[in-house]
Enzyme design. Structure first.
Site, PDB file in Angstrom:
ATOM      1  N   ASP A 109      65.572 203.668  46.022  1.00  0.00           N
ATOM      2  CA  ASP A 109      64.856 203.796  44.744  1.00  0.00           C
ATOM      3  C   ASP A 109      64.025 202.524  44.545  1.00  0.00           C
ATOM      4  OD1 ASP A 109      63.937 204.933  42.426  1.00  0.00           O
ATOM      5  OD2 ASP A 109      65.892 205.143  41.473  1.00  0.00           O
ATOM      6  N   ASP A 110      63.059 202.621  43.633  1.00  0.00           N
ATOM      7  CA  ASP A 110      62.224 201.436  43.389  1.00  0.00           C
ATOM      8  C   ASP A 110      63.005 200.344  42.665  1.00  0.00           C
ATOM      9  OD1 ASP A 110      62.322 202.987  41.071  1.00  0.00           O
ATOM     10  OD2 ASP A 110      60.156 203.013  40.727  1.00  0.00           O
ATOM     11  N   ASP A 113      67.900 199.616  36.683  1.00  0.00           N
ATOM     12  CA  ASP A 113      67.771 198.937  35.386  1.00  0.00           C
ATOM     13  C   ASP A 113      69.148 198.955  34.716  1.00  0.00           C
ATOM     14  OD1 ASP A 113      67.293 198.463  32.586  1.00  0.00           O
ATOM     15  OD2 ASP A 113      65.191 198.931  32.847  1.00  0.00           O
TER      16      ASP A 113
END
Ligand SMILES: O=P(O)(O)OC[C@H]1O[C@H](OP(=O)(O)OP(=O)(O)O)[C@H](O)[C@@H]1O
Ligand SMILES: Nc1nc2[nH]cnc2c(=O)[nH]1
Ligand SMILES: [Mg+2]
Length: 175
Positions: A109-110, A113
């Site tokens: 995934d980028d 968070d």
């Protein structure tokens, strides 16, 4: 209720901006691959869409992995996180390659968070390796390999979400 402050989006709460250019993103993905090369080999890459598609393509190219699957999850409506929705699960073929538990699979995934998205995918593939390019402190414990940590109050702007635009000079009050 009258006078109540409007709910702030994650980006508004974040306060700090961390803009990432295509060049920087490509460099960070290559750096991630250097680390992953020590951990693999991997049978397949599982991209968490949509943000994971771009790093997954770069990482898969560098690692020589040709099998790429997606797990499609929506949670943020621009910058507000709602309920996680799994729009498409992991394919049967990829599940089989990972022996049902994700062994030998690489989830990409980028960023992480709050870690909610990563946690959900980890539950689907408990033995897979989870890599992200960027990590914020709350999500960091979920990630096996990442490149850059940014503070929780930072909002990362990806090149596919941004465009070059005019910026007024500092002396005119620009931040
Ligand atoms: O750790 P969390 O707080 O769960 O947030 C991280 C997720 O949020 C973003 O995806 P988003 O839901 O915005 O969808 P997108 O990838 O389609 O842009 C990002 O690409 C991660 O997948
Ligand atoms: N673009 C972007 N999407 C996110 N989703 C959750 N956190 C972030 C962030 O910092 N930037
Ligand atoms: Mg995403």
């Amino acid at each position: 209720m009258a006078g109540e402050a409007p709910e702030l989006s994650a980006q508004e709460r974040a306060g700090k901006a961390f803009p990432v250019s295509w060049d920087q993103f490509h460099r960070d993905c290559r750096a991630l691959t250097w680390r992953l090369n020590e951990v693999g080999p991997f049978h397949a890459v599982i991209a968490i869409t949509r943000g994971g598609l771009v790093p997954a393509a770069i990482v898969a190219r560098e690692l020589g992995v040709r099998v790429i699957d997606t797990v499609c999850i929506a949670s943020y409506d621009h910058t507000k996180q709602g309920e996680l929705q799994v729009l498409k699960g992991i394919s049967e073929a990829a599940m089989k390659l990972g022996g049902g538990t994700g062994r030998g699979l690489l989830i990409v995934d980028d960023l992480v968070d709050t870690g909610k998205t990563g946690k959900l995918v980890r539950e689907m593939l408990p033995d897979a390796h989870f890599a992200t390019v960027y990590a914020k402190p709350k999500g960091r414990p979920l990630v096996d390999t990442f490149i850059t940590e940014v503070s929780q109050d930072t909002w990362i702007f990806f090149p596919w979400d941004t465009a070059l635009s005019y910026h007024p000079p500092l002396r005119d009050g620009a931040a």
